[in-house]
Design a protein around this motif. Structure first.
Motif, PDB file in Angstrom:
ATOM      1  N   LEU A 100       0.522  -0.964   0.273  1.00 26.31           N
ATOM      2  CA  LEU A 100      -0.090   0.102  -0.158  1.00 26.31           C
ATOM      3  C   LEU A 100       0.839   1.650  -0.062  1.00 26.31           C
ATOM      4  O   LEU A 100       1.876   2.087   1.245  1.00 26.31           O
ATOM      5  N   THR A 102      -3.164   4.360  -2.243  1.00 26.13           N
ATOM      6  CA  THR A 102      -3.895   4.699  -0.859  1.00 26.13           C
ATOM      7  C   THR A 102      -3.981   6.503  -0.970  1.00 26.13           C
ATOM      8  O   THR A 102      -4.849   6.373  -0.661  1.00 26.13           O
ATOM      9  N   THR A 113      -7.210  -1.540   0.803  1.00 27.26           N
ATOM     10  CA  THR A 113      -6.466  -2.529   1.898  1.00 27.26           C
ATOM     11  C   THR A 113      -7.311  -4.134   2.126  1.00 27.26           C
ATOM     12  O   THR A 113      -7.874  -5.092   2.074  1.00 27.26           O
ATOM     13  N   THR A 114      -9.339  -3.119   2.002  1.00 29.04           N
ATOM     14  CA  THR A 114     -10.171  -4.375   1.560  1.00 29.04           C
ATOM     15  C   THR A 114      -9.811  -5.016   0.151  1.00 29.04           C
ATOM     16  O   THR A 114     -10.338  -6.005   0.394  1.00 29.04           O
ATOM     17  N   ILE A 159       0.636  -7.953   4.109  1.00 27.19           N
ATOM     18  CA  ILE A 159       0.456  -6.115   3.614  1.00 27.19           C
ATOM     19  C   ILE A 159       1.882  -5.119   4.087  1.00 27.19           C
ATOM     20  O   ILE A 159       2.281  -4.999   5.056  1.00 27.19           O
ATOM     21  N   THR A 184      -1.823   4.466   8.472  1.00 27.58           N
ATOM     22  CA  THR A 184      -1.695   2.802   9.016  1.00 27.58           C
ATOM     23  C   THR A 184      -2.967   3.068  10.193  1.00 27.58           C
ATOM     24  O   THR A 184      -3.989   1.498  10.005  1.00 27.58           O
ATOM     25  N   VAL A 192      -5.981   1.297   8.399  1.00 31.28           N
ATOM     26  CA  VAL A 192      -5.613   0.117   7.209  1.00 31.28           C
ATOM     27  C   VAL A 192      -5.913  -1.235   8.941  1.00 31.28           C
ATOM     28  O   VAL A 192      -5.997  -1.928   8.565  1.00 31.28           O
ATOM     29  N   ALA A 197      -7.173  -5.016   8.599  1.00 29.97           N
ATOM     30  CA  ALA A 197      -6.005  -6.099   8.118  1.00 29.97           C
ATOM     31  C   ALA A 197      -6.022  -6.857   9.866  1.00 29.97           C
ATOM     32  O   ALA A 197      -6.236  -8.490   9.524  1.00 29.97           O
ATOM     33  N   VAL A 207       0.757  -6.577   9.214  1.00 29.29           N
ATOM     34  CA  VAL A 207       0.895  -5.771   8.472  1.00 29.29           C
ATOM     35  C   VAL A 207       2.261  -5.196   8.625  1.00 29.29           C
ATOM     36  O   VAL A 207       2.648  -5.254   9.568  1.00 29.29           O
TER      37      VAL A 207
END
Length: 488
Positions: free
Chosen positions: A100, A135, A145-146, A156, A165, A168, A172, A179
């Protein structure tokens, strides 16, 4: 070509085939060679392939040459590889690794540079598949993220910022996808979310353990009231506890000259220390006061003091005040190591307050953030001070690799995605579970060895730099090759 024209052409070809049928199989094979077939239109070539299959008596059907296949074969003819099959296209294999990054917008250039670094780490055969997501799009980091999770990404890398972050992490975590974030904001560290940037916490930890090795056990801090100051304060508290040292004394200032000076004097217990000196001076003055002259005995004359200088001494010399001997030095402050967090003009005021508060390098080890390295040439007033950071020589191999691949020097932040992607590659055959990610021996990165901790924190092997009297800095403690009680 119309169907009638194709039929007439096929009739002529069939007649020729019959004339050549008695010449042997080699002629038949030549007739059915790809070079001849490529000279026919698409319909004729399809019929001819079927005829050749029947003529050879093969029990397996031969697939007709479709337009896309014909284009491939035409390319082979052009390149001289007539009759040779095209090399098979091997699809990528292995787990998918999502990354990302801001690939558009104001930070698009940085995002692309970081993406190139990640691709470089996964260029070896057998590496995982890198799946980039922007992003900076309208839906932001949460949507990216999805999409990554729905695409099957099993780990990720990223995002870049602390704010992204925070978006996300919960998505996650709900999908049980780890992540490796590129931010240096340690407040984003959580189980399953690791902060991969070089953090103030890592720097402070390295400094505390180095000070302990030097025999210093009483650590204090004067820090700005800012996010950096707060991060350094938290890191100092944790590091002292891990090192088995007493809790540190930490004070913050408001940024003004008056606040910095007053807080420094409070931290260093200046009033008490100055009181000790004042008492020593009073005691010395009493001891040096001459006794009062004795009263004259009856009949004894008391001579007055001379009204003029004695022979050989000038009037100027007689009236010049004597040089006052320096008073006793201030006692040492109640700490032997002091952590600072300021830069720029505020750091200049901190340096002034160090002098007026009687704190010197002979008594106290001054320590500061990695940010000092950017202007170490101007820090001669803090000679002997320490800061911690990655060892530059550890990065040289990555720089050379990046330059060879992209013909430009890598940006500083490109180290982070390279290390994260290399980590993902090194354990790609496993499940990316916490046990694999937090292995005790850690990982060898561009900026040195690092380990991921179950709580989301990252420990790094950093070097200790010392500011020199003429400015600049040198490494006085190299980065360790393993992570142990050096505190990295």
């Amino acid at each position: 070509m119309t169907s009638l024209q194709a039929s007439r052409q096929w009739a002529r070809l069939d007649a020729r085939r019959q004339r050549e049928a008695g010449t042997g199989s080699s002629q038949t094979g030549h007739w059915c060679s790809p070079a001849r077939m490529l000279r026919l239109p698409l319909l004729a070539s399809t019929l001819l392939v079927t005829a050749c299959a029947n003529m050879f008596g093969s029990g397996a059907p031969v697939a007709p040459v479709m337009p896309s296949d014909q284009a491939t074969l035409q390319s082979d003819v052009t390149s001289g590889a007539i009759g040779l099959p095209a090399p098979p296209v091997v699809p990528p294999s292995g787990p998918k690794v999502g990354i990302l990054l801001p690939l558009s917008g104001p930070n698009g250039g940085l995002g692309e540079a970081m993406l190139r670094a990640a691709k470089l780490a996964l260029a070896a055969p057998g590496s995982p598949i890198l799946d980039p997501h922007d992003t900076a799009g309208p839906s932001g980091a949460a949507n990216a993220t999805t999409v990554a999770i729905n695409a099957g990404d099993r780990i990720i890398l990223g995002p870049l910022t602390s704010a992204d972050t925070a978006q996300v992490a919960p998505i996650a975590a709900a999908a049980n996808v780890p992540v490796l974030a590129f931010t240096s904001d340690v407040t984003q560290s959580h189980p399953g979310v690791w902060v991969m940037g070089v953090t103030p916490e890592q720097q402070v930890r390295r400094l505390v353990f180095a000070a302990k090795q030097e025999g210093r056990t009483r650590i204090a801090a004067l820090l700005p009231s800012s996010a950096l100051g707060e991060a350094m304060a938290q890191g100092l508290t944790l590091a002292c506890a891990d090192a088995g040292l007493p809790p540190p004394t930490i004070l913050t200032h408001a940024g003004t000259n008056e606040s910095i000076d007053a807080t420094m004097k409070q931290l260093s217990d200046f009033a008490t220390r100055q009181g000790v000196v004042d008492q020593q001076l009073k005691d010395a003055a009493v001891a040096a006061t001459p006794a009062a002259p004795a009263a004259a005995l009856p009949g004894q004359q008391v001579w007055p003091a001379p009204a003029a200088p004695l022979s050989g001494i000038s009037a100027t010399a007689a009236t010049t005040p004597a040089v006052v001997a320096p008073g006793p030095p201030l006692p040492a402050p109640p700490f032997d190591a002091l952590l600072l967090g300021d830069t720029g003009l505020q750091l200049q005021q901190v340096i002034t307050s160090l002098h007026t508060s009687g704190i010197n390098a002979a008594q106290v080890r001054i320590m500061g953030p990695l940010l000092w390295g950017a202007f170490a040439s101007k820090l001669h007033a803090l000679a002997g001070a320490w800061y911690a950071g990655p060892q530059p020589t550890a990065r040289l191999g990555f720089v050379q690799l990046y330059q060879a691949a992209y013909h430009q020097s890598p940006k500083l932040l490109t180290d982070i995605p390279y290390d994260a992607a290399a980590l993902a590659r090194s354990i790609a055959s496993k499940s990316y579970d916490v046990g694999d990610l937090t292995r005790a021996d850690g990982f060898a990165g561009v900026d040195g060895v690092f380990t991921l901790k179950p709580d989301g924190h990252v420990h790094r092997a950093l070097a200790i730099f010392q500011v020199q009297p003429g400015g600049g800095s040198t490494i006085v403690q190299p980065a360790p090759s393993t992570l142990n009680d050096t505190g990295s």
